[in-house]
Design an enzyme around this catalytic site. Structure first.
Site, PDB file in Angstrom:
ATOM      1  N   ASP A  65       0.995 -60.448  30.867  1.00  0.00           N
ATOM      2  CA  ASP A  65       1.953 -60.049  29.832  1.00  0.00           C
ATOM      3  C   ASP A  65       3.143 -59.350  30.496  1.00  0.00           C
ATOM      4  OD1 ASP A  65       1.582 -59.409  26.501  1.00  0.00           O
ATOM      5  OD2 ASP A  65       3.147 -58.338  27.595  1.00  0.00           O
ATOM      6  N   ASN A 101      -3.411 -61.177  17.705  1.00  0.00           N
ATOM      7  CA  ASN A 101      -2.525 -60.711  16.635  1.00  0.00           C
ATOM      8  C   ASN A 101      -2.102 -61.923  15.801  1.00  0.00           C
ATOM      9  OD1 ASN A 101      -2.580 -58.070  17.646  1.00  0.00           O
ATOM     10  ND2 ASN A 101      -0.862 -58.458  19.027  1.00  0.00           N
ATOM     11  N   GLN A 103       1.991 -59.976  15.126  1.00  0.00           N
ATOM     12  CA  GLN A 103       2.327 -61.096  16.011  1.00  0.00           C
ATOM     13  C   GLN A 103       3.837 -61.202  16.197  1.00  0.00           C
ATOM     14  OE1 GLN A 103       0.648 -64.879  14.789  1.00  0.00           O
ATOM     15  NE2 GLN A 103       1.313 -65.901  16.676  1.00  0.00           N
ATOM     16  N   HIS A 107      -2.170 -66.991  20.876  1.00  0.00           N
ATOM     17  CA  HIS A 107      -2.537 -66.433  22.177  1.00  0.00           C
ATOM     18  C   HIS A 107      -3.600 -65.360  22.004  1.00  0.00           C
ATOM     19  CE1 HIS A 107       0.978 -64.268  20.585  1.00  0.00           C
ATOM     20  NE2 HIS A 107       0.466 -63.174  21.130  1.00  0.00           N
ATOM     21  N   HIS A 124      -4.884 -61.891  23.748  1.00  0.00           N
ATOM     22  CA  HIS A 124      -4.624 -60.833  24.729  1.00  0.00           C
ATOM     23  C   HIS A 124      -5.955 -60.438  25.356  1.00  0.00           C
ATOM     24  CE1 HIS A 124      -0.524 -59.531  23.205  1.00  0.00           C
ATOM     25  NE2 HIS A 124      -0.973 -60.143  22.128  1.00  0.00           N
TER      26      HIS A 124
HETATM   27  P1  DGP Z   1       2.077 -60.687  20.129  1.00  0.00           P
HETATM   28  O1  DGP Z   1       2.644 -59.432  19.561  1.00  0.00           O
HETATM   29  O2  DGP Z   1       0.570 -60.759  19.963  1.00  0.00           O
HETATM   30  O3  DGP Z   1       2.793 -61.921  19.616  1.00  0.00           O
HETATM   31  O4  DGP Z   1       2.299 -60.561  21.696  1.00  0.00           O
HETATM   32  C1  DGP Z   1       3.228 -61.308  22.423  1.00  0.00           C
HETATM   33  C2  DGP Z   1       3.170 -60.804  23.832  1.00  0.00           C
HETATM   34  O5  DGP Z   1       3.911 -61.692  24.644  1.00  0.00           O
HETATM   35  C3  DGP Z   1       3.773 -59.418  24.055  1.00  0.00           C
HETATM   36  O6  DGP Z   1       2.745 -58.528  24.492  1.00  0.00           O
HETATM   37  C4  DGP Z   1       4.822 -59.604  25.128  1.00  0.00           C
HETATM   38  C5  DGP Z   1       4.511 -60.978  25.678  1.00  0.00           C
HETATM   39  N1  DGP Z   1       5.676 -61.744  26.075  1.00  0.00           N
HETATM   40  C6  DGP Z   1       6.747 -62.046  25.305  1.00  0.00           C
HETATM   41  N2  DGP Z   1       7.632 -62.772  25.982  1.00  0.00           N
HETATM   42  C7  DGP Z   1       7.089 -62.967  27.217  1.00  0.00           C
HETATM   43  C8  DGP Z   1       7.532 -63.662  28.375  1.00  0.00           C
HETATM   44  O7  DGP Z   1       8.592 -64.286  28.431  1.00  0.00           O
HETATM   45  N3  DGP Z   1       6.701 -63.633  29.461  1.00  0.00           N
HETATM   46  C9  DGP Z   1       5.501 -62.975  29.442  1.00  0.00           C
HETATM   47  N4  DGP Z   1       4.768 -63.014  30.554  1.00  0.00           N
HETATM   48  N5  DGP Z   1       5.060 -62.316  28.359  1.00  0.00           N
HETATM   49  C10 DGP Z   1       5.850 -62.317  27.273  1.00  0.00           C
END
Ligand code: DGP
Length: 113
Positions: free
Chosen positions: A29, A86, A93, A99, A101
């Site tokens: 993340d 989420n 979300q 996805h 976590h």
């Molecule tokens: P959610 O709130 O469950 O939709 O979490 C989305 C997650 O995705 C958040 O913890 C940050 C992560 N995230 C968003 N954009 C990127 C990205 O471009 N690269 C990576 N590695 N993570 C990302």
């Protein structure tokens, strides 16, 4: 509609990938909430758990088993970890590509925020 995660799957933008196979991808993340914070995503574009169908049963099982395997690889299996999906607005979300976590490396609290 495609998301930033689709671009990561297609290698159009970089990510710190820890695991990949034909069905899924796992990467760190970008904004970690624990010492180990990895996202496990299907390559199939399913917006959220709310859109998962009976056809996705095997795929979702694969994501969970893969999360378990990655937790072992990352050395957090015995100490423990949390898996979170989420879902939609009140689930918090932000990215609408399903996805899971994988969070570990510190004591988790309950209830979640
Ligand atoms: P959610 O709130 O469950 O939709 O979490 C989305 C997650 O995705 C958040 O913890 C940050 C992560 N995230 C968003 N954009 C990127 C990205 O471009 N690269 C990576 N590695 N993570 C990302």
């Amino acid at each position: 509609m495609s998301t930033i995660f689709k671009k990561i799957i297609d290698k159009e933008i970089p990510a710190d990938i820890v695991y990949e196979d034909d069905l899924c991808l796992a990467f760190r993340d970008i904004d970690p909430k624990a010492p180990t914070h990895i996202l496990i995503i299907p390559k199939k574009e399913i917006p959220s758990m709310a859109e998962a169908s009976q056809d996705d049963e095997g795929l979702l099982g694969h994501l969970l088993v893969t999360a378990s395997r990655i937790a072992k690889d990352q050395g957090i299996s015995d100490s423990g970890y949390r898996l979170v999906a989420n879902t939609n607005n009140q689930g918090g979300q932000e990215v609408y590509h399903l996805h899971i976590h994988l969070l570990g490396g510190r004591q988790m609290t309950w209830p979640p925020g």
